[in-house]
Each structure stands twice: as structure tokens, then as C-alpha cells.
Design an enzyme around this catalytic site. Structure first.
Site, PDB file in Angstrom:
ATOM      1  N   ILE A 179       0.981  -1.154  -0.037  1.00 33.19           N
ATOM      2  CA  ILE A 179      -0.035   0.111  -0.093  1.00 33.19           C
ATOM      3  C   ILE A 179       0.972   1.392  -0.201  1.00 33.19           C
ATOM      4  CG2 ILE A 179      -2.006   1.378   1.173  1.00 33.19           C
ATOM      5  CD1 ILE A 179      -2.523  -1.560   2.486  1.00 33.19           C
ATOM      6  N   ASP A 206      11.762   1.970   6.115  1.00 31.91           N
ATOM      7  CA  ASP A 206      11.186   0.492   6.066  1.00 31.91           C
ATOM      8  C   ASP A 206      12.327  -0.281   6.368  1.00 31.91           C
ATOM      9  OD1 ASP A 206      10.233  -2.007   5.022  1.00 31.91           O
ATOM     10  OD2 ASP A 206       8.511  -0.855   4.056  1.00 31.91           O
ATOM     11  N   SER A 248      -7.834  -1.378  10.203  1.00 33.78           N
ATOM     12  CA  SER A 248      -8.336  -2.487   9.287  1.00 33.78           C
ATOM     13  C   SER A 248      -9.781  -2.498   9.742  1.00 33.78           C
ATOM     14  CB  SER A 248      -7.571  -3.705   9.516  1.00 33.78           C
ATOM     15  OG  SER A 248      -7.999  -4.915   8.955  1.00 33.78           O
ATOM     16  N   TYR A 291      -3.018 -10.120  15.278  1.00 29.37           N
ATOM     17  CA  TYR A 291      -2.660  -9.248  14.156  1.00 29.37           C
ATOM     18  C   TYR A 291      -3.695  -7.990  14.245  1.00 29.37           C
ATOM     19  CZ  TYR A 291      -3.294  -6.503  10.054  1.00 29.37           C
ATOM     20  OH  TYR A 291      -3.487  -5.389   9.059  1.00 29.37           O
ATOM     21  N   LYS A 294      -4.073  -4.006  16.027  1.00 34.52           N
ATOM     22  CA  LYS A 294      -4.874  -2.871  15.112  1.00 34.52           C
ATOM     23  C   LYS A 294      -5.870  -2.165  15.980  1.00 34.52           C
ATOM     24  CE  LYS A 294      -2.822  -2.931  11.165  1.00 34.52           C
ATOM     25  NZ  LYS A 294      -1.580  -2.057  10.920  1.00 34.52           N
ATOM     26  N   PHE A 330     -10.600  -1.731   4.022  1.00 34.89           N
ATOM     27  CA  PHE A 330     -11.460  -2.937   3.707  1.00 34.89           C
ATOM     28  C   PHE A 330     -10.545  -4.105   2.838  1.00 34.89           C
ATOM     29  CE2 PHE A 330     -15.200  -3.019   5.959  1.00 34.89           C
ATOM     30  CZ  PHE A 330     -15.245  -1.726   6.670  1.00 34.89           C
ATOM     31  N   ARG A 382     -16.843  -9.669   0.879  1.00 38.17           N
ATOM     32  CA  ARG A 382     -15.871  -8.685   1.172  1.00 38.17           C
ATOM     33  C   ARG A 382     -16.098  -7.654   0.340  1.00 38.17           C
ATOM     34  NH1 ARG A 382     -15.967 -12.137   4.152  1.00 38.17           N
ATOM     35  NH2 ARG A 382     -14.222 -13.284   5.341  1.00 38.17           N
TER      36      ARG A 382
END
Ligand code: NAD
Ligand code: WQD
Length: 349
Positions: A12, A31, A124, A149, A153, A178, A231
Site C-alpha cells: 500500500i 522501512d 483495518s 494481528y 490494530k 477493507f 468482502r
């Protein structure tokens, strides 16, 4: 604005750099490349026709972050850095909590020391758990996450909310993504999972390109129109543009919403299309758009999966002027262009 992108070499993040440059912003990327390849950044430079600073460092490394904030005048941070493999988080919970939580703790502390109090956080849809309302609005209560995970979030959202509550100079934007799929239209960058893909679209494209024998569909007995999970898939370029739109909050938060003064500074948005597609819908759309057959078998349900998850994205439209432009056909077309041009991802050159 000059934006620090943590985790900016990832799927992303790399797409977001392009949209930020198109909108006249500039970036610094940090990163540790634990789940990405520097080749992605080289290709982004090629697309935007410009070089930008990249630091290979871990965001838990306070000295590196401190140095970056000293070296550049950073107006805002977009935090993409984090580990994201749901299954792996179940077998390595400590590693996930340590990386994702500690990374943000160090980042927030360095930010405030340097007087930079503008952050966009990659959250998320997973924070809704099995959602109480469909389509999901931001008012939908957060739910029980089914894996570590997801909890990172959910808990980091709370950390950011508390930090903002304690010091109202902070501007915190929580973007609840999403299901991002698709790739940049150039076919130069895209999703490059390590090993066997966990997510649907990379599994489909790797099957199409011959790396996997067949797609396993996790259950066809859900309460959905064809029994497979539904989804809200969103094109990664639309998602990237959602971040550019969210920068408005930092430019003038008073223009964003009708919140009372004491509530200003915390903004939560769903980023999705508002349309739900089942696994079989996606397989059929992919086959039709790209003229490639996807062999599949029906398997057991995957633990932790829910039947249906799609959002009402109208808050982001009203307050940020953002809405998704691309449909499922473009998502399937662009995912396939990336995979077919780069059968082995960034390793192919
Ligand atoms: P990605 O793995 O491609 O990108 C994350 C990047 O963070 C990688 O480049 C990785 O090397 C880096 N990273 C991880 N830990 C780091 C650390 N401690 N220090 C420095 N860098 C570190 O993932 P993505 O799909 O681009 O996701 C970006 C963010 O969005 C993640 O936080 C993810 O949890 C979140 N998110 C992703 C999805 C999705 O389906 N892709 C959905 C919702 C939220
Ligand atoms: C989509 C649908 C599967 C693979 C995950 C994370 C979520 C967020 C996005 C980061 C489901 C089915 C999948 C396969 C299948 N990530 N499927 N065969 O589970 O909605 O969300 O990614 O924040 O937190 O949980 O996405 O792509 O894994 O699955 O049948 O090989 O495809 O059962 O119905 P999911 P997904």
C-alpha cells in the site's frame, strides 16, 4: 507537505507514494524491508520521475527515527509499518505484538519530541470483528478480533485515541481499510507476498500464472448469495488516494466536520467501496476480464473468517471528498497485469 511513510516500501505504501507526488507532496520513506523489496521503490521513482529519500531502518530503532526527524522537516507521518499475516500472528503472537505495538510507541514518542503531531494510521476492518451492522459505518462498535494481528490494530487505535485525548494538538486519522487488491496501471508495482499467499487475490493471480495448482475456496455454506464469503474489495490506487484526501485534516481540521472544538483532532474513516463481492463473484470477474481460467476446489471454512464484511463509505465522501473510482473489473485487470508481467514479483528482474 513532507510526509514520512513508515513501511513505505510495502504494497500500500508504494502506491501511496505515487498518489502523494501526483498531489504535489513529497516523501521520506523508512522501512526495514522485512516484508518488501527495495526494487518497489526504484520502480516508484521511475513512475514519478523523481528520486526520494529512503532509509532502511526499523521503526523501533529510536536513533534512526530521531536522525530522520532531525534531517527533514516532516509535516506528517503515515504509518504503514507493521506485520500483517493473520495466520502467522496466531503462531507468533509475541513477535506481532512486539513489532506492531512497540514500533508505534517509539514512533509516537519521537514524533512528539520533534513537534510533529500529525499521523495517519493504517487500521483495518478487522477491528469490527464480526460486525454488528452491515453495511458497516464508523459508529459500528468495535468487536472481538479473532487473531493477534487484528488485536494490534484494535489496541493501537485505542493508544492513538488516548494520546490525542491527552494532548489536543495531535491530529490522528484512523483509516480502516477493507480488502485492498489491484495494482498500479503501469504493471510495475503490486502485491508481492512472501511464500504461499494468505489473501484471495494473490492466490488467484498466482494460480492464473501457474505458480499454484488451484484455488481453495474456504467454505461455500455461509449465509451469503452463493455461500462463499463476501468482502469489500478496494483498488489499492483508490486506497492510496484516500490517504492523500485524509491529509486535509492536517491542513485545516476546522473544515473537516461539525465536531465540537474539544473533539477536534480525531478522525476515523472506513475506506472501502461499499460493495460486497463473494469469492465466486471475484473468481468469475477475474476469468471474464482477463480471459484466464481459475481452477478451484471447495475446502473447509477457514477459522476466524466471517460471512460478510462491507462498509458504508459515505463519511469519507462527506468529510474528505473521497470515494473509490474503480470497480471489480479494474481491480481484477490490474492485479493480473502486475502478476503476468512479474510472475515472480520483484525477484523476476
Ligand atoms: P506490507 O507488508 O506490504 O507493508 C508493510 C511494510 O512495513 C513492509 O514493507 C515491511 O517491510 C514494513 N515493516 C514491518 N515492520 C516494520 C518495522 N518494525 N520497521 C520498519 N518497517 C517495517 O503490507 P501492506 O499490505 O502494504 O499494509 C500496510 C499497512 O496496512 C499494514 O500496517 C497493514 O497491517 C495495514 N493493512 C493492510 C491490509 C491489507 O489487506 N493489505 C488491510 C488493512 C490494513
Ligand atoms: C477474502 C475471502 C476467504 C484466500 C484479511 C485480514 C484483514 C485484512 C484484509 C489486514 C474470505 C476467501 C481467501 C483463499 C479463499 N488485512 N479466501 N481462499 O480474510 O477478508 O481479510 O485481509 O488488515 O485483517 O483478515 O481477506 O483475502 O484473506 O479473504 O476462499 O485462498 O476469500 O475465506 O472469504 P480477509 P482474504
Amino acid at each position: 507537505m513532507k510526509i514520512l511513510l513508515t513501511g513505505g516500501a510495502g504494497y500500500i505504501g508504494s502506491h501511496t507514494i505515487i498518489e502523494l507526488y501526483k498531489a504535489g507532496h513529497s516523501v521520506v520513506v523508512v522501512d526495514n524491508l522485512v516484508n518488501s523489496n527495495q526494487e518497489a521503490l526504484r520502480r516508484v521513482s521511475k513512475i514519478i520521475g523523481e528520486e526520494f529519500p529512503f532509509e532502511k531502518a526499523d521503526i523501533r530503532d529510536r536513533e534512526s527515527l530521531d536522525r530522520l526527524f532531525g534531517q527533514y522537516h516532516i509535516d506528517a507521518v503515515i504509518n504503514f509499518a507493521g506485520l500483517k499475516a493473520v495466520g502467522e500472528s496466531v503462531s507468533k503472537p509475541l513477535e506481532y505484538y512486539e513489532n506492531n505495538m512497540n514500533g508505534v510507541f517509539v514512533l509516537l514518542d519521537v514524533m512528539r519530541r520533534h513537534g510533529c503531531k500529525n499521523i495517519i494510521f493504517s487500521s483495518s476492518a478487522t477491528v469490527y470483528g464480526d460486525p454488528a451492522i452491515i453495511p458497516i459505518t464508523e459508529e459500528c462498535p468495535k468487536g472481538q478480533c479473532t487473531n493477534p494481528y487484528g488485536w494490534t490494530k484494535s489496541m493501537l487505535e485505542q493508544v492513538l485515541i488516548d494520546v490525542q485525548k491527552a494532548d489536543r494538538e495531535w491530529n490522528v486519522v484512523l483509516l480502516r481499510y477493507f480488502n485492498p487488491i489491484g495494482a498500479h496501471e503501469s504493471g510495475l508495482i503490486g502485491e508481492n507476498p512472501n511464500g504461499i499467499p494468505n489473501n484471495l487475490m494473490p492466490y488467484i493471480t498466482q494460480t492464473a500464472v501457474g505458480l499454484r495448482k488451484e484455488l481453495g475456496i474456504f467454505g461455500n455454506d455461509y449465509d451469503t448469495h452463493d455461500g462463499t464469503g463476501v468482502r469489500d474489495y478496494i483498488h489499492v490506487v483508490d486506497l492510496a488516494r484516500g490517504h492523500v484526501a485524509a491529509l486535509k485534516v492536517f491542513e485545516n481540521r476546522n473544515e473537516i466536520s461539525s465536531q465540537r472544538d474539544e473533539e477536534k483532532g480525531l478522525y476515523i474513516y472506513n475506506l472501502g467501496t461499499g460493495h460486497g463481492y463473494s469469492v465466486l463473484d471475484v473468481v468469475k470477474a477475474f476469468e471474464k476480464v482477463n480471459g484466464v481460467k481459475i481452477p478451484y476446489v471447495i475446502k473447509e471454512r477457514r477459522p476466524g473468517d466471517i460471512a460478510t464484511c462491507y462498509c458504508n463509505p459515505s463519511k469519507a465522501k462527506e468529510e474528505l471528498g473521497w470515494e473509490a473510482q474503480y470497480g471489480i473489473e479494474e481491480m481484477c485487470r490490474d492485479s493480473w497485469r502486475w502478476q503476468s508481467q512479474n510472475p515472480n514479483g520483484y525477484e523476476s528482474l
